[in-house]
Design a protein around this motif. Structure first.
Motif, PDB file in Angstrom:
ATOM      1  N   ASP A 337      13.236 -37.167  -5.651  1.00  0.00           N
ATOM      2  CA  ASP A 337      12.027 -37.991  -5.697  1.00  0.00           C
ATOM      3  C   ASP A 337      10.824 -37.073  -5.580  1.00  0.00           C
ATOM      4  OD1 ASP A 337       9.999 -40.136  -5.122  1.00  0.00           O
ATOM      5  OD2 ASP A 337      11.820 -41.359  -5.005  1.00  0.00           O
ATOM      6  N   GLN A 338       9.664 -37.561  -6.072  1.00  0.00           N
ATOM      7  CA  GLN A 338       8.437 -36.776  -5.926  1.00  0.00           C
ATOM      8  C   GLN A 338       7.580 -37.271  -4.762  1.00  0.00           C
ATOM      9  OE1 GLN A 338       5.605 -37.101  -9.098  1.00  0.00           O
ATOM     10  NE2 GLN A 338       5.963 -39.292  -9.427  1.00  0.00           N
ATOM     11  N   GLU A 340       7.004 -37.176  -1.226  1.00  0.00           N
ATOM     12  CA  GLU A 340       7.426 -36.296  -0.135  1.00  0.00           C
ATOM     13  C   GLU A 340       7.701 -37.059   1.161  1.00  0.00           C
ATOM     14  OE1 GLU A 340       5.620 -32.531   2.434  1.00  0.00           O
ATOM     15  OE2 GLU A 340       4.319 -33.932   1.393  1.00  0.00           O
ATOM     16  N   SER A 341       6.757 -37.894   1.592  1.00  0.00           N
ATOM     17  CA  SER A 341       6.908 -38.576   2.884  1.00  0.00           C
ATOM     18  C   SER A 341       8.097 -39.530   2.867  1.00  0.00           C
ATOM     19  CB  SER A 341       5.624 -39.343   3.232  1.00  0.00           C
ATOM     20  OG  SER A 341       4.541 -38.447   3.398  1.00  0.00           O
ATOM     21  N   LEU A 343      10.706 -39.416   0.978  1.00  0.00           N
ATOM     22  CA  LEU A 343      11.942 -38.642   0.887  1.00  0.00           C
ATOM     23  C   LEU A 343      12.327 -38.078   2.257  1.00  0.00           C
ATOM     24  CD1 LEU A 343      13.934 -37.785  -1.343  1.00  0.00           C
ATOM     25  CD2 LEU A 343      12.657 -35.646  -1.538  1.00  0.00           C
ATOM     26  N   HIS A 344      11.330 -37.617   2.998  1.00  0.00           N
ATOM     27  CA  HIS A 344      11.579 -37.069   4.335  1.00  0.00           C
ATOM     28  C   HIS A 344      12.081 -38.167   5.282  1.00  0.00           C
ATOM     29  CE1 HIS A 344      11.168 -34.655   7.922  1.00  0.00           C
ATOM     30  NE2 HIS A 344      10.309 -35.522   8.439  1.00  0.00           N
ATOM     31  N   GLU A 347      15.660 -39.009   4.512  1.00  0.00           N
ATOM     32  CA  GLU A 347      16.544 -37.940   4.994  1.00  0.00           C
ATOM     33  C   GLU A 347      16.836 -38.100   6.484  1.00  0.00           C
ATOM     34  OE1 GLU A 347      16.760 -33.029   5.017  1.00  0.00           O
ATOM     35  OE2 GLU A 347      15.045 -34.064   4.161  1.00  0.00           O
ATOM     36  N   THR A 361      18.370 -33.601  -0.292  1.00  0.00           N
ATOM     37  CA  THR A 361      17.174 -34.129  -0.956  1.00  0.00           C
ATOM     38  C   THR A 361      16.509 -33.030  -1.780  1.00  0.00           C
ATOM     39  OG1 THR A 361      15.855 -33.662   1.022  1.00  0.00           O
ATOM     40  CG2 THR A 361      16.750 -35.882   0.812  1.00  0.00           C
ATOM     41  N   GLU A 362      15.993 -33.422  -2.936  1.00  0.00           N
ATOM     42  CA  GLU A 362      15.273 -32.487  -3.805  1.00  0.00           C
ATOM     43  C   GLU A 362      13.921 -33.102  -4.152  1.00  0.00           C
ATOM     44  OE1 GLU A 362      15.868 -29.500  -4.718  1.00  0.00           O
ATOM     45  OE2 GLU A 362      18.035 -29.155  -4.506  1.00  0.00           O
ATOM     46  N   LEU A 363      12.857 -32.373  -3.858  1.00  0.00           N
ATOM     47  CA  LEU A 363      11.504 -32.816  -4.172  1.00  0.00           C
ATOM     48  C   LEU A 363      11.168 -32.338  -5.579  1.00  0.00           C
ATOM     49  CD1 LEU A 363       9.001 -34.224  -2.923  1.00  0.00           C
ATOM     50  CD2 LEU A 363       8.209 -31.948  -2.239  1.00  0.00           C
ATOM     51  N   ASP A 365       9.491 -33.669  -9.789  1.00  0.00           N
ATOM     52  CA  ASP A 365       8.909 -34.632 -10.732  1.00  0.00           C
ATOM     53  C   ASP A 365       9.777 -34.600 -11.984  1.00  0.00           C
ATOM     54  OD1 ASP A 365       7.466 -36.041 -12.583  1.00  0.00           O
ATOM     55  OD2 ASP A 365       5.553 -35.068 -12.169  1.00  0.00           O
TER      56      ASP A 365
END
Length: 655
Positions: A337-338, A340-341, A343-344, A347, A361-363, A365
């Motif tokens: 996902d792009q 960040e918050s 996704l964190h 996690e 997780t992979e940040l 686009d």
């Protein structure tokens, strides 16, 4: 003086209000002093009792000294067995046992002392009768003191708490509801005062359960509940079909009776769980449909020991797909996902709730092909669930180029890499707004569908490309229900775009279950559509949500009509139209009868569209979208003018 003031302050707040119920427990030193006083009182009563009998105290020591010795020995055993240490209002058999030991050892010690004194001196100090009487009386009074304190505390607590408790009845009579009633009746911590059970059994009128009456159902719940003078009903919603559940709620709302949703008790372990999860019923509970049955064996066979990529994995749909995949023991899940918050946070949540789940997780686009290429080289994916997309209609209507970058270019990038890496299956999450689109978002998703579907017949394509399409999901970010809740919390008004607007709804878990199931069914090139049930009128939804919150529509909280937003439809297309779909072996999943476009043609048009998007020229972007998707007719949008003009001007043709 200061100490006395502090004691008074703890018991009295200066506003004509006793604070006895606010105390954590009666201080130990007070318990000790009371126990000592009870010891002295018990000896005095023994003295009074024996003075009217032929039995007389021995004259070796004065009566007062005898009493002091007996009480002092008792005090020693108060300390030995810590009879004062327990919390009186929660006294248990252990505390009573301590009192027994204290009295028995006191009496025994005095017997030994008395016998020893007689052995060496030739006479006794105490008469044994007085010792036995003292032990019995002191134990009885000590026990009575504790019972009295406990009962007074519970009485006062019930008196105070009952003023704040809601008078409720439980709907239904079965093992589950009786168990619920037993818990509520016995536990004063619950904010409910149980008044009875409502049963459809006409012969239950004279029955009582747990000492509470069974109230026979009459013609309707409204008629049954109206004369009861209750504040609310407890409803184990899983026990009732959706239609019945909605009728109960409607009848209760008409009588200003609050409805509390109770979870299935079999899923809970403690009374605290039940207390925390009995909540006022919410609109999501009423819109949920019957439980979906999926083929868990097929899903486990399909997903077990696989490396899976979930794009948009931090979003509403993507994160739920991840959580459902957990139970099928995948080898590794890569969450991309792009955001960040978000996704964190996902996690952290997964590490807490599923510590053994192997994920990363992979940040990134998805419109960045170079970044995607690195990720695909890093992992050996078997399956892709593509849920990444821009979905907010008005926002995308103002930024068409962003829809091209993410919804179309991102999808193209993932497809290219899926084919190159010979990934087994590619499942794309689409939307009902792609059906006869009236906005840029829906049109961009339709183009993505066309591209994915057209790939299947190309040579050397081993990946199975599958598209799933459904409508609005309850509780997803930006959806109408969380928006209405916030407006109601602020005191209104609740804003509805049109009085006749309708939408189809599905819960997030339900939608994701069907996505996973459809992914196992496809042979490649299909567009699966889901049975969305009956449409919901948004005006009715707003009114019911206001009533469920304890307010009256238009009186307490107003509803305002704001007008359709750019690109917004009044009516969503029926996704389960039998004329447009084919059935599958799953009753809620159908296949859309849409002929796949020619890949060479769609590829050329998509490449042209992406190049135009880099120039940030909105009219040209939308013009090309309308050429690619002829059924795309803008509604309530500045791009509507393009529907009556030449779809694509000469400049675009020569681009």
């Amino acid at each position: 003086m200061k100490r006395r003031t502090k004691i008074l302050e703890r018991l009295y707040d200066g506003d004509n209000k006793l604070k006895l119920l606010d105390q954590r427990y009666l201080p130990r030193w007070i318990v000790f002093l009371i126990d000592t006083f009870i010891g002295g009182l018990s000896f005095f009563l023994v003295y009074l009792l024996l003075t009217v009998t032929p039995i007389k105290f021995l004259p070796v020591l004065p009566i007062f000294i005898q009493g002091c010795i007996i009480v002092s020995i008792n005090i020693v055993f108060f300390f030995v067995f810590k009879t004062y240490s327990g919390i009186i209002r929660h006294a248990t058999i252990t505390d009573i046992t301590k009192l027994v030991f204290s009295s028995v050892f006191t009496c025994g010690t005095l017997f030994v002392f008395n016998s020893s004194y007689e052995f060496f001196v030739g006479e006794q100090i105490f008469i044994n009768t007085s010792l036995v009487f003292y032990a019995l009386l002191s134990f009885a009074f000590l026990l009575l003191f504790r019972i009295t304190v406990k009962e007074i505390y519970h009485f006062l607590r019930d008196v105070v708490s009952n003023k704040a408790k809601k008078n409720v009845v439980i709907i239904g009579v079965d093992d589950t509801t009786i168990s619920l009633g037993a818990v509520i009746a016995k536990e004063s911590l619950f904010p409910f005062n149980l008044k009875g059970f409502v049963s459809k059994n006409k012969d239950a009128k004279k029955l009582k359960i747990l000492g509470k009456p069974v109230i026979p159902f009459t013609n309707s719940y409204a008629e049954t509940l109206a004369p009861l003078e209750i504040d609310g009903v407890l409803l184990i919603s899983e026990s009732f079909p959706r239609k019945v559940r909605n009728q109960i709620v409607d009848d209760c709302i008409s009588q200003d009776i609050e409805v509390f949703n109770v979870p299935n008790l079999e899923k809970l372990n403690t009374k605290e769980d039940i207390k925390d999860q009995i909540k006022p019923i919410e609109i999501e509970d009423l819109l949920e449909r019957e439980e979906i049955r999926t083929d868990d064996n097929l899903l486990k066979e399909d997903l077990s020991n696989k490396t899976i990529l979930v794009t948009g994995g931090a979003g509403s749909i993507g994160s739920e797909i991840v959580r459902q995949i957990v139970q099928y023991n995948p080898k590794l899940v890569v969450i991309l996902d792009q955001a960040e918050s978000a996704l964190h946070e996902l996690e952290l949540s997964l590490k807490l709730t599923n510590p053994d789940f192997n994920f990363i997780t992979e940040l990134a686009d998805i419109s960045n092909m170079y970044r995607l290429h690195l990720i695909f080289n890093k992992y050996d994916f078997n399956i892709i669930y593509h849920a990444a997309a821009y979905k907010h209609v008005p926002l995308i209507e103002r930024n068409p180029h962003e829809a091209i970058y993410v919804n179309i270019l991102g999808t193209v990038n993932l497809c290219i890499l899926a084919i190159k890496k010979r990934i087994s299956r590619f499942v794309m999450v689409s939307t009902d707004k792609a059906v006869n689109p009236t906005n840029v978002m829906g049109a961009s998703k339709r183009v993505a569908e066309m591209y994915v579907q057209s790939l299947q017949d190309e040579q050397e394509v081993e990946t199975r490309f599958i598209t799933t399409r459904f409508g609005n999901v309850l509780g997803s970010s930006g959806s109408v229900i969380p928006h209405f809740k916030k407006q109601i919390e602020r005191g209104g008004p609740v804003t509805v775009t049109h009085k006749d607007i309708i939408r189809y709804f599905m819960t997030i878990p339900e939608a994701c279950q069907l996505v996973l199931q459809a992914g196992t069914m496809g042979s490649g090139g299909e567009i699966f559509v889901f049975d969305m049930g009956e449409p919901v009128k948004i005006m009715d939804l707003a009114e019911k949500m206001i009533r469920l919150s304890g307010y009256r529509p238009y009186d307490d909280i107003d509803i305002e009509i704001t007008g359709l937003r750019p690109g917004e439809k009044l009516y969503e297309e029926l996704l389960n139209d039998v004329a447009q779909t084919l059935p599958t072996h799953h009753p809620k999943i159908m296949i859309s009868k849409v002929k796949p476009p020619d890949f060479t043609e769609i590829k050329q048009e998509v490449e042209k569209l992406i190049r135009v998007a880099t120039k940030n020229e909105d009219d040209k972007i939308v013009g090309l979208l309308k050429k690619l998707v002829p059924e795309f007719k803008s509604e309530n949008s500045k791009f509507r003018v393009l529907d009556v003009e030449t779809p694509v001007d000469k400049e675009l043709e020569d681009f």
